[in-house]
Write a protein that holds these residues in place. Sequence first.
Motif, PDB file in Angstrom:
ATOM      1  N   ILE A  46      -5.924   5.040  -4.387  1.00 20.57           N
ATOM      2  CA  ILE A  46      -5.093   4.126  -3.614  1.00 20.57           C
ATOM      3  C   ILE A  46      -3.635   4.467  -3.892  1.00 20.57           C
ATOM      4  O   ILE A  46      -3.221   4.595  -5.044  1.00 20.57           O
ATOM      5  CB  ILE A  46      -5.385   2.657  -3.973  1.00 20.57           C
ATOM      6  CG1 ILE A  46      -6.856   2.318  -3.692  1.00 20.57           C
ATOM      7  CG2 ILE A  46      -4.456   1.724  -3.191  1.00 20.57           C
ATOM      8  CD1 ILE A  46      -7.265   0.907  -4.105  1.00 20.57           C
ATOM      9  N   LEU A  47      -2.871   4.625  -2.820  1.00 18.59           N
ATOM     10  CA  LEU A  47      -1.446   4.915  -2.912  1.00 18.59           C
ATOM     11  C   LEU A  47      -0.677   3.691  -2.420  1.00 18.59           C
ATOM     12  O   LEU A  47      -1.005   3.140  -1.365  1.00 18.59           O
ATOM     13  CB  LEU A  47      -1.083   6.114  -2.041  1.00 18.59           C
ATOM     14  CG  LEU A  47      -1.855   7.403  -2.304  1.00 18.59           C
ATOM     15  CD1 LEU A  47      -1.528   8.436  -1.243  1.00 18.59           C
ATOM     16  CD2 LEU A  47      -1.528   7.934  -3.669  1.00 18.59           C
ATOM     17  N   THR A  48       0.336   3.273  -3.184  1.00 16.92           N
ATOM     18  CA  THR A  48       1.195   2.174  -2.751  1.00 16.92           C
ATOM     19  C   THR A  48       2.639   2.650  -2.697  1.00 16.92           C
ATOM     20  O   THR A  48       2.985   3.683  -3.280  1.00 16.92           O
ATOM     21  CB  THR A  48       1.067   0.952  -3.683  1.00 16.92           C
ATOM     22  OG1 THR A  48       1.467   1.313  -5.002  1.00 16.92           O
ATOM     23  CG2 THR A  48      -0.364   0.428  -3.706  1.00 16.92           C
ATOM     24  N   ASP A  49       3.473   1.865  -2.045  1.00 14.55           N
ATOM     25  CA  ASP A  49       4.833   2.323  -1.792  1.00 14.55           C
ATOM     26  C   ASP A  49       5.815   2.075  -2.931  1.00 14.55           C
ATOM     27  O   ASP A  49       6.569   2.969  -3.292  1.00 14.55           O
ATOM     28  CB  ASP A  49       5.372   1.745  -0.476  1.00 14.55           C
ATOM     29  CG  ASP A  49       5.183   0.243  -0.329  1.00 14.55           C
ATOM     30  OD1 ASP A  49       4.682  -0.410  -1.272  1.00 14.55           O
ATOM     31  OD2 ASP A  49       5.517  -0.284   0.745  1.00 14.55           O
ATOM     32  N   LEU A  50       5.837   0.900  -3.519  1.00 16.64           N
ATOM     33  CA  LEU A  50       6.863   0.561  -4.503  1.00 16.64           C
ATOM     34  C   LEU A  50       6.273   0.104  -5.828  1.00 16.64           C
ATOM     35  O   LEU A  50       5.505  -0.857  -5.865  1.00 16.64           O
ATOM     36  CB  LEU A  50       7.749  -0.584  -3.977  1.00 16.64           C
ATOM     37  CG  LEU A  50       8.667  -0.277  -2.815  1.00 16.64           C
ATOM     38  CD1 LEU A  50       9.288  -1.557  -2.278  1.00 16.64           C
ATOM     39  CD2 LEU A  50       9.733   0.697  -3.239  1.00 16.64           C
ATOM     40  N   LYS A  51       6.649   0.763  -6.895  1.00 20.13           N
ATOM     41  CA  LYS A  51       6.256   0.320  -8.226  1.00 20.13           C
ATOM     42  C   LYS A  51       6.851  -1.079  -8.442  1.00 20.13           C
ATOM     43  O   LYS A  51       8.050  -1.275  -8.265  1.00 20.13           O
ATOM     44  CB  LYS A  51       6.786   1.279  -9.289  1.00 20.13           C
ATOM     45  CG  LYS A  51       6.442   0.883 -10.699  1.00 20.13           C
ATOM     46  CD  LYS A  51       7.043   1.871 -11.689  1.00 20.13           C
ATOM     47  CE  LYS A  51       6.803   1.417 -13.116  1.00 20.13           C
ATOM     48  NZ  LYS A  51       7.480   2.297 -14.068  1.00 20.13           N
ATOM     49  N   GLY A  52       6.023  -2.025  -8.787  1.00 18.13           N
ATOM     50  CA  GLY A  52       6.489  -3.390  -8.977  1.00 18.13           C
ATOM     51  C   GLY A  52       6.556  -4.190  -7.694  1.00 18.13           C
ATOM     52  O   GLY A  52       6.825  -5.389  -7.724  1.00 18.13           O
ATOM     53  N   VAL A  66       2.641  -5.257  -2.956  1.00 14.96           N
ATOM     54  CA  VAL A  66       1.388  -4.563  -2.656  1.00 14.96           C
ATOM     55  C   VAL A  66       0.853  -3.904  -3.926  1.00 14.96           C
ATOM     56  O   VAL A  66      -0.322  -4.049  -4.276  1.00 14.96           O
ATOM     57  CB  VAL A  66       1.570  -3.518  -1.536  1.00 14.96           C
ATOM     58  CG1 VAL A  66       0.283  -2.741  -1.308  1.00 14.96           C
ATOM     59  CG2 VAL A  66       2.046  -4.180  -0.248  1.00 14.96           C
ATOM     60  N   ASN A  67       1.725  -3.204  -4.645  1.00 14.97           N
ATOM     61  CA  ASN A  67       1.319  -2.539  -5.876  1.00 14.97           C
ATOM     62  C   ASN A  67       0.815  -3.550  -6.901  1.00 14.97           C
ATOM     63  O   ASN A  67      -0.183  -3.298  -7.593  1.00 14.97           O
ATOM     64  CB  ASN A  67       2.483  -1.731  -6.443  1.00 14.97           C
ATOM     65  CG  ASN A  67       2.079  -0.945  -7.663  1.00 14.97           C
ATOM     66  OD1 ASN A  67       2.431  -1.297  -8.784  1.00 14.97           O
ATOM     67  ND2 ASN A  67       1.333   0.122  -7.450  1.00 14.97           N
ATOM     68  N   TYR A 101      -8.265   5.283  -8.854  1.00 17.12           N
ATOM     69  CA  TYR A 101      -6.942   5.743  -9.255  1.00 17.12           C
ATOM     70  C   TYR A 101      -5.896   5.042  -8.399  1.00 17.12           C
ATOM     71  O   TYR A 101      -6.074   4.904  -7.182  1.00 17.12           O
ATOM     72  CB  TYR A 101      -6.805   7.256  -9.076  1.00 17.12           C
ATOM     73  CG  TYR A 101      -7.770   8.060  -9.904  1.00 17.12           C
ATOM     74  CD1 TYR A 101      -7.599   8.184 -11.277  1.00 17.12           C
ATOM     75  CD2 TYR A 101      -8.849   8.707  -9.323  1.00 17.12           C
ATOM     76  CE1 TYR A 101      -8.465   8.928 -12.051  1.00 17.12           C
ATOM     77  CE2 TYR A 101      -9.738   9.462 -10.090  1.00 17.12           C
ATOM     78  CZ  TYR A 101      -9.538   9.560 -11.444  1.00 17.12           C
ATOM     79  OH  TYR A 101     -10.407  10.301 -12.206  1.00 17.12           O
ATOM     80  N   LEU A 102      -4.796   4.632  -9.016  1.00 16.90           N
ATOM     81  CA  LEU A 102      -3.692   3.993  -8.316  1.00 16.90           C
ATOM     82  C   LEU A 102      -2.417   4.784  -8.584  1.00 16.90           C
ATOM     83  O   LEU A 102      -2.027   4.975  -9.736  1.00 16.90           O
ATOM     84  CB  LEU A 102      -3.523   2.544  -8.802  1.00 16.90           C
ATOM     85  CG  LEU A 102      -2.291   1.789  -8.307  1.00 16.90           C
ATOM     86  CD1 LEU A 102      -2.264   1.697  -6.779  1.00 16.90           C
ATOM     87  CD2 LEU A 102      -2.250   0.399  -8.940  1.00 16.90           C
TER      88      LEU A 102
END
Length: 141
Positions: free
Chosen positions: A60-66, A69-70, A83-84
């Motif tokens: 899984i890929l997300t856009d912003l650390k913190g 969505v993440n 895996y993230l």
Amino acid sequence: MKKIVIMTHAGLAQGAKETVQFLAGNCELTAVSCFTEEMHPDHYIETLLQNKKPEETLIILTDLKGGSVNQKVAQHCLQHNFYLITGFNLALLLELTVVDEAMINPAYLREIVEKSKQEIVLMNDALQDLPANEDFDFFEA
């Protein structure tokens, strides 16, 4: 089977998916635009993890650390086998798309995350470092 899910705010996920498919051809990617009227990440993540097959490699890929969505996805990361990666870019997504599933492990993922960080460059500086009137190819390395 390798499954890549891009989960972002608004339409970034769909744009990333379309760009990769344009560059690499038709490939298996799922784009999830979170926090829209149609999609809240909690339900999607729970359904995704409930339907995950044991032999499936889920990334899984997300856009912003913190970012919100993440944070929602990270709540499940230690309890489930996936895996993230957050803060993805196109270089990382392309590599994940074309790599053979057998190559995917924590060490490999750490390596491509580091490589993708090197793709972020202030081109003004890179161009100033070139000799005047010289042809250049940034793909030569």
